[in-house]
Scaffold this motif. Structure first.
Motif, mmCIF file in Angstrom:
data_model
loop_
_atom_site.group_PDB
_atom_site.id
_atom_site.type_symbol
_atom_site.label_atom_id
_atom_site.label_comp_id
_atom_site.label_asym_id
_atom_site.label_seq_id
_atom_site.Cartn_x
_atom_site.Cartn_y
_atom_site.Cartn_z
ATOM 1 N N VAL A 29 0.876 -1.274 0.019
ATOM 2 C CA VAL A 29 -0.077 0.008 0.098
ATOM 3 C C VAL A 29 0.730 1.311 0.148
ATOM 4 N N ARG A 30 0.468 2.005 -0.858
ATOM 5 C CA ARG A 30 1.210 3.526 -0.870
ATOM 6 C C ARG A 30 0.454 4.410 -0.099
ATOM 7 N N THR A 31 0.963 5.126 0.652
ATOM 8 C CA THR A 31 0.315 6.603 1.115
ATOM 9 C C THR A 31 1.355 7.723 1.153
ATOM 10 N N GLY A 32 1.162 8.617 0.409
ATOM 11 C CA GLY A 32 2.022 9.770 -0.051
ATOM 12 C C GLY A 32 3.168 9.001 -0.369
ATOM 13 N N TYR A 36 4.318 0.522 2.227
ATOM 14 C CA TYR A 36 4.401 -0.414 3.222
ATOM 15 C C TYR A 36 4.213 -1.664 2.294
ATOM 16 N N GLU A 81 3.946 -2.016 -7.160
ATOM 17 C CA GLU A 81 3.269 -0.603 -6.453
ATOM 18 C C GLU A 81 3.782 0.548 -7.022
#
Length: 154
Positions: A29-32, A36, A81
């Motif tokens: 998962v990408r956030t900004g 992760y 990702e």
């Protein structure tokens, strides 16, 4: 300087397909600017590579190799990702879990397998903070599980 993908080939390795999740989660998962990865286990071509507890059925050397497989699977999830591994600015953190016999205390040596491979692939960008944790059991009776956090550009 060669790309991370080229360094993987130079190491005689092949970036595997992303391991299908074993339960209800996604591989990464990408956030900004952070990605992760979920915990990756030593699965090669859909099969568990080794089972058992380190310090009992599994030697430290076998566990180090399992940690390398886990790290390579995490890199595959990271690439899926972000597209290109050259977008990785830094491997920020690695967390390694080692299914350990009760008296086994060399978890850091086992997780060096993952850390060393990340250094071989990414050079200084692969230097990271880390935790190496002994646990009673892991999914599918594998001896090692590795997850990572990476900072990426763009």
């Amino acid at each position: 300087m060669s790309t991370p993908e080229e360094r993987i080939a130079e190491l005689g390795l092949e970036l595997p397909d992303v391991v299908a999740p074993l339960a209800s989660y996604v591989p990464a998962v990408r956030t900004g600017s952070l990605v992760y990865t979920s915990g990756q286990v030593p699965i090669v071509k859909g099969e568990v590579a080794v089972t058992g507890k380190v310090g009992a059925e599994v030697t430290v050397e076998e566990a180090v190799q399992a940690a390398r497989i886990c790290a390579l699977n995490a890199v595959a999830a990271l690439k899926a990702e972000v597209g290109e591994l050259s977008r990785v600015v830094r491997i920020v953190k690695v967390v390694g879990f080692v299914a350990s016999a009760p008296s086994f205390t060399d978890q850091p040596l086992v997780i060096n397998g993952a850390s060393d491979l990340l250094g071989e692939i990414f050079g200084d960008v692969g230097r990271h903070a880390r935790s190496a944790v002994g646990v009673a059991a892991l999914p599918r009776d594998v001896p090692v599980e590795v997850e990572l956090i990476a900072e990426v550009a763009g």
